[in-house]
Structures are given as C-alpha cells and as structure tokens.
Design an enzyme around this catalytic site. Structure first.
Site, PDB file in Angstrom:
ATOM      1  N   THR A   1     -45.234 -14.141 -85.156  1.00 26.18           N
ATOM      2  CA  THR A   1     -46.104 -12.977 -84.943  1.00 26.18           C
ATOM      3  C   THR A   1     -46.543 -12.885 -83.485  1.00 26.18           C
ATOM      4  O   THR A   1     -46.611 -11.792 -82.912  1.00 26.18           O
ATOM      5  CB  THR A   1     -47.330 -13.027 -85.878  1.00 26.18           C
ATOM      6  OG1 THR A   1     -46.864 -13.048 -87.227  1.00 26.18           O
ATOM      7  CG2 THR A   1     -48.242 -11.830 -85.679  1.00 26.18           C
ATOM      8  N   CYS A   2     -46.813 -14.025 -82.886  1.00 28.23           N
ATOM      9  CA  CYS A   2     -47.264 -14.046 -81.493  1.00 28.23           C
ATOM     10  C   CYS A   2     -46.188 -13.507 -80.549  1.00 28.23           C
ATOM     11  O   CYS A   2     -46.486 -12.761 -79.614  1.00 28.23           O
ATOM     12  CB  CYS A   2     -47.647 -15.472 -81.098  1.00 28.23           C
ATOM     13  SG  CYS A   2     -48.884 -16.205 -82.183  1.00 28.23           S
TER      14      CYS A   2
END
Length: 159
Positions: A47-48
C-alpha cells in the site's frame, strides 16, 4: 498518549540522506514552516509503494502551491528511504526521513507493533499538518485502512 491538535511536535532526531547521511531534528524540520508529515508502516510495502507515497508524489505541487512542505517518514533506515524515493521518482523537495528506531512514532503515540509480520515496531499510517511545529490537523488511519491519510483526502480537508 497520542499527539493531539494544538500539541507541539516532540523533539526527536531523524536521519535523511542529502550529501551523505545526516541527522535532522524535528525543530529544524517544523519550526517556521508549514509541513505535512505523513508516515507509512514501511518503505517498499504494497500500500505504501502503490498508493500512499505515489499519491503525495502526484499531488506534491498542490501542497507546494499552498506553501506546505511534504515529509514522508518510515521506520526504515535512511538508505532504504533514499532507494524507495528513487524507485518511485520522488521529486526534489519531497523529503524522505528515517525514524529508524521509531523514536518519533513513539513520541507521537502513533507506533504499532508489527512483530507478528516480522517488522517490529513501526509507525501507524497517518498524516499530520503542522504550522511552526504545532499540530493543526491530524489524520490517523484505522488499522489496515488507507483512507484519511491519502494526499487527496488531506488536500480536500486542510483548513
């Protein structure tokens, strides 16, 4: 205790790479400036890398046009942060800082224990907007979510 709106950013030393590894304290990063600090659980994590940092890269100029500096923080070493920024073409001026021992995450009360995933203590996913070292707005994600700390959401909700 988690930092609140109106609180001063705690004084902690972080690391970054410019001309080699350098130490930078939070007063240097925040005082006399408008700063949007966002934290991710880990560089190069899904996600990052797919959403969080890319969103701030895409909207970087929108923050700059408001006179706001953007700083990304993770509990990773400064070399990983530098490599991550390069891998995603982070623009000059978007600072990637290392909170390698989770000192700032702990001081903010925004740490999480990711030991179950082999990652140790990490920063929770959040964004905070500060003026002259004082928190004006705070956007903290619920565990496992990515909604309120995105670049788009923060820009829409800045006072």
């Amino acid at each position: 205790m988690t930092i609140q709106t109106g609180d001063r950013i705690p004084e902690v030393v972080l690391k970054r790479i410019r001309n080699g590894v350098e130490s930078v304290d939070t007063p240097t990063l925040f005082e006399g400036r408008k700063v949007l600090l966002f934290a991710v659980p880990g560089a190069f994590t899904p996600t990052c890398s797919e959403k969080h940092l890319p969103g701030f890269i895409a909207r970087f100029e929108d923050f700059r046009n408001r006179g706001i500096e953007v700083v990304c923080m993770a509990v990773n070493d400064p070399f990983v942060m530098q490599a991550w920024g390069k891998s995603l073409d982070a623009p000059e001026g978007l600072q990637l800082v290392s909170d390698g021992n989770a000192d700032l995450a702990r001081a903010l009360g925004l740490e999480m224990d990711a030991s179950g995933y082999g990652m140790g203590i990490r920063a929770r996913r959040f964004a905070l907007y500060a003026e002259d070292g004082v928190v004006r707005q705070l956007f903290v994600e619920a565990p496992g979510e990515f909604k309120v700390s995105s670049a788009d959401y923060v820009l829409e909700h800045l006072d």
